[in-house]
Design a protein around this motif. Sequence first.
Motif: not given
Length: 227
Positions: A25-45
């Motif tokens: 089914x559509x959208x039945x899998x979530x994507x977790x964005x792994x932001x380790x070692x990346x700056x806060x500004x990347x997460x904000x984007x």
Amino acid sequence: METIAERLKSALESLEQANQKANRAPNSVQLLAVSKTKPVSDIVQAYEAGHRLFGENYVQEGVEKIQALQELSDIQWHFIGPLQSNKTKMVAENFDWVQSVERAKIAQRLNDQRTPHKRLNVLIQVNINAEESKAGVLPEDVDDLANLVKSLPNLKLRGLMAIPNAAQNEEQLMQTFLQMKALYTQLRQNYSSIDTLSMGMSNDMQQAVLAGSTMVRVGTAIFGART
């Protein structure tokens, strides 16, 4: 050079293509964005591009980011790295999910240190290939740890997580993912709160989705190579 928003869009499109190939089914899998070692500004984007699920591997770094982004209250923070007992308090007080619970002692400490009014979502990490160098409970020990987590009032048992052996060929990897799916299906029969099977990353997303993953963990494909 692609922006984070463009790479996130590509990652989500790849995930949906994998989903369609698996006839799910559509959208039945979530994507977790792994932001380790990346700056806060990347997460904000990524946040400004519409993403809300972020994963961190290191306790101190993750807590600093969570506190820096407190005003973005709809972010869902997942701790996905190894967790030592002396770091459980920071995780219990700041994260929404812990995907790497592998010991009774860690589960008990997370429960005792969690604020009672909001339960901490827990995935049990499974060492599905029985690698000596890797964290996680062995498949035969999943039930015992699940029983304990379920009994703790400040934790909510949500499912399983695994990091398969990276040296496997495609056939072996699929077998590993299918073993995880079988464990997950068995657990769901015993616990009504189970709804998450976290397995698969950028390079094995297709196989993971085909096998039944409900959450894939993607870092480099979104945020670029780690320095």
